[in-house]
Design a protein around this motif. Sequence first.
Motif, PDB file in Angstrom:
ATOM      1  N   GLY A 134      14.178  -1.151  -0.686  1.00 52.29           N
ATOM      2  CA  GLY A 134      12.863  -0.554  -0.869  1.00 52.29           C
ATOM      3  C   GLY A 134      12.084  -1.178  -2.005  1.00 52.29           C
ATOM      4  N   SER A 135      12.781  -1.730  -2.987  1.00 54.53           N
ATOM      5  CA  SER A 135      12.108  -2.365  -4.120  1.00 54.53           C
ATOM      6  C   SER A 135      11.314  -3.595  -3.689  1.00 54.53           C
ATOM      7  CB  SER A 135      13.130  -2.766  -5.191  1.00 54.53           C
ATOM      8  OG  SER A 135      13.821  -1.636  -5.672  1.00 54.53           O
ATOM      9  N   ASP A 136      11.706  -4.204  -2.573  1.00 50.49           N
ATOM     10  CA  ASP A 136      11.018  -5.390  -2.075  1.00 50.49           C
ATOM     11  C   ASP A 136       9.736  -5.045  -1.324  1.00 50.49           C
ATOM     12  OD1 ASP A 136      13.210  -6.854  -3.030  1.00 50.49           O
ATOM     13  OD2 ASP A 136      14.261  -6.702  -1.105  1.00 50.49           O
ATOM     14  N   ILE A 137       9.581  -3.768  -0.968  1.00 49.11           N
ATOM     15  CA  ILE A 137       8.501  -3.392  -0.056  1.00 49.11           C
ATOM     16  C   ILE A 137       7.597  -2.313  -0.631  1.00 49.11           C
ATOM     17  CG2 ILE A 137       8.008  -2.459   2.259  1.00 49.11           C
ATOM     18  CD1 ILE A 137      10.805  -3.579   3.081  1.00 49.11           C
ATOM     19  N   ILE A 138       8.171  -1.342  -1.336  1.00 48.19           N
ATOM     20  CA  ILE A 138       7.425  -0.179  -1.822  1.00 48.19           C
ATOM     21  C   ILE A 138       6.940  -0.455  -3.238  1.00 48.19           C
ATOM     22  CG2 ILE A 138       7.582   2.281  -2.377  1.00 48.19           C
ATOM     23  CD1 ILE A 138       9.807   2.477  -0.243  1.00 48.19           C
ATOM     24  N   PRO A 139       5.633  -0.423  -3.495  1.00 52.13           N
ATOM     25  CA  PRO A 139       5.120  -0.773  -4.821  1.00 52.13           C
ATOM     26  C   PRO A 139       5.219   0.343  -5.848  1.00 52.13           C
ATOM     27  CG  PRO A 139       3.290  -0.258  -3.356  1.00 52.13           C
ATOM     28  CD  PRO A 139       4.544  -0.194  -2.517  1.00 52.13           C
ATOM     29  N   ALA A 140       5.432   1.595  -5.406  1.00 52.27           N
ATOM     30  CA  ALA A 140       5.450   2.745  -6.314  1.00 52.27           C
ATOM     31  C   ALA A 140       6.844   3.356  -6.346  1.00 52.27           C
ATOM     32  CB  ALA A 140       4.405   3.766  -5.874  1.00 52.27           C
ATOM     33  N   THR A 141       6.971   4.506  -7.014  1.00 45.97           N
ATOM     34  CA  THR A 141       8.267   5.192  -7.068  1.00 45.97           C
ATOM     35  C   THR A 141       8.706   5.652  -5.688  1.00 45.97           C
ATOM     36  OG1 THR A 141       7.826   5.942  -9.325  1.00 45.97           O
ATOM     37  CG2 THR A 141       9.525   7.123  -8.095  1.00 45.97           C
ATOM     38  N   PHE A 142       7.766   6.198  -4.922  1.00 44.92           N
ATOM     39  CA  PHE A 142       8.074   6.743  -3.602  1.00 44.92           C
ATOM     40  C   PHE A 142       7.256   6.020  -2.547  1.00 44.92           C
ATOM     41  CE2 PHE A 142       8.088  10.270  -6.730  1.00 44.92           C
ATOM     42  CZ  PHE A 142       9.459  10.494  -6.776  1.00 44.92           C
ATOM     43  N   GLY A 143       7.814   5.922  -1.345  1.00 41.95           N
ATOM     44  CA  GLY A 143       7.100   5.279  -0.257  1.00 41.95           C
ATOM     45  C   GLY A 143       7.872   5.396   1.035  1.00 41.95           C
ATOM     46  N   GLN A 144       7.486   4.609   2.018  1.00 47.79           N
ATOM     47  CA  GLN A 144       8.085   4.711   3.347  1.00 47.79           C
ATOM     48  C   GLN A 144       8.170   3.338   3.994  1.00 47.79           C
ATOM     49  OE1 GLN A 144       6.134   7.579   5.841  1.00 47.79           O
ATOM     50  NE2 GLN A 144       7.725   7.539   7.412  1.00 47.79           N
ATOM     51  N   LEU A 145       9.293   3.076   4.643  1.00 45.75           N
ATOM     52  CA  LEU A 145       9.472   1.884   5.462  1.00 45.75           C
ATOM     53  C   LEU A 145       9.408   2.307   6.919  1.00 45.75           C
ATOM     54  CD1 LEU A 145      10.849   1.133   2.665  1.00 45.75           C
ATOM     55  CD2 LEU A 145      12.277  -0.436   3.969  1.00 45.75           C
ATOM     56  N   ASN A 146       9.090   1.383   7.806  1.00 47.21           N
ATOM     57  CA  ASN A 146       9.212   1.710   9.222  1.00 47.21           C
ATOM     58  C   ASN A 146      10.591   1.268   9.703  1.00 47.21           C
ATOM     59  OD1 ASN A 146       9.082  -1.080  10.235  1.00 47.21           O
ATOM     60  ND2 ASN A 146       6.914  -1.018   9.664  1.00 47.21           N
ATOM     61  N   PRO A 147      11.063   1.802  10.821  1.00 41.52           N
ATOM     62  CA  PRO A 147      12.422   1.483  11.279  1.00 41.52           C
ATOM     63  C   PRO A 147      12.665  -0.012  11.462  1.00 41.52           C
ATOM     64  CG  PRO A 147      11.593   3.400  12.442  1.00 41.52           C
ATOM     65  CD  PRO A 147      10.439   2.864  11.646  1.00 41.52           C
TER      66      PRO A 147
END
Length: 389
Positions: free
Chosen positions: A251-264
């Motif tokens: 998630g660190s590679d994709i989400i710029p903030a503390t919380f976020g969401q990836l797609n499947p």
Amino acid sequence: MKRYRPLLHAAIAALAVIVAGPAPAFAEETAIAEAQAPLIVTDIAGREVKLSAPVKRMLLGEGRQLYLVASLEPEDPLARIVAWRNDLIEADPATYAQYLKAFPELAKLTAFKGSEDSLVDIESVIIQKPDVVLLNLETMRTNEDAKFVEKLAALDIPVLYIDFRHHPLENTEPTIRLLGKIMGREARAEEIIAFRHKAMARVRDVLAEHNPPRPKVFIERIGGYSDDCCLSFGAENFGNYVELAGGHNIGSDIIPATFGQLNPEQVIAANPDHVVITSADWEAYVPGGYWIPLGPGADPQVTRKKLEWFPTRNAYTGIAAQETRNFHGIWHQFYNSPYEFVAVQQLAKWFHPNLFDDLDPDATFAEYHRRFLPIDYQPGYSVSLSDSP
């Protein structure tokens, strides 16, 4: 503002009588005896705040702040609390039950509703006449828009911002020191911090010595709370815990903030070696959901059975963790408490079992309970499919 203050105080006094009545008797009976004196402190938002210390009447903008208050004053953690938000009751019912058993008067404590980034009802605050209001850092933007702090300042009610959630590795220890200072428990605060350092060193020193390859890890945040996939963490909070435990948080590679969401599709493409589900007993919010009822006293057979559902999700089809059954569940409240050192130890043990065969996160947390908390330790904070059933 000054010309309105007599009217405002009169209205407040009337409101206190009509809505709240007298303060609960137990709060008066357990009032802290130390003499107060003016004190200027700097909160986690960098604000200088003047208050009277040691504080005798604290209003907790989040009920889970009790985790720290009880650590600093285990003999009677309720002695200084006049009201709290009801999130501990609903989000962590097993811990609430432990404190209710130890301190039955907890049931009488004034509770109010709200959410993590919302305002505390200003009338609820005024009625309780607190020495200080403790608010989470993430409420700051909302409070600024509503001039909440300024309104309370006009009534000589100070507000302090604290943080266990957005930047826990940076802000937890300053928060411990801040509460230790305003409660007159500074030596106790340093003991807690020393314990945390020792617990984290058990992981850090071994990883520094052996420098093992870092497995790819996906953290599914609030797993089972809804059908959504795939809520996660960026480089902060559990994302940081993963790195400290010798893994790499995708998630660190994709989400710029503390919380976020990836797609499947992003999860499948990343092909994580481990999937860690943060979950808890959320019956109050999502009755009968897929959440894993982790927490003190959780039944390991029940939590393992609930964890078995997660590898069947479409987002995990064909990933490495599905093949090796490296699916793990961990208590969600580690993301919002002064206990994250337990989570780091547990993650390290999952990611590098050969290096941490002698590390026992349960024993670490049990020792913390013995030294700092007024409730007994009960296991149930983690579960893994990689363990023998």
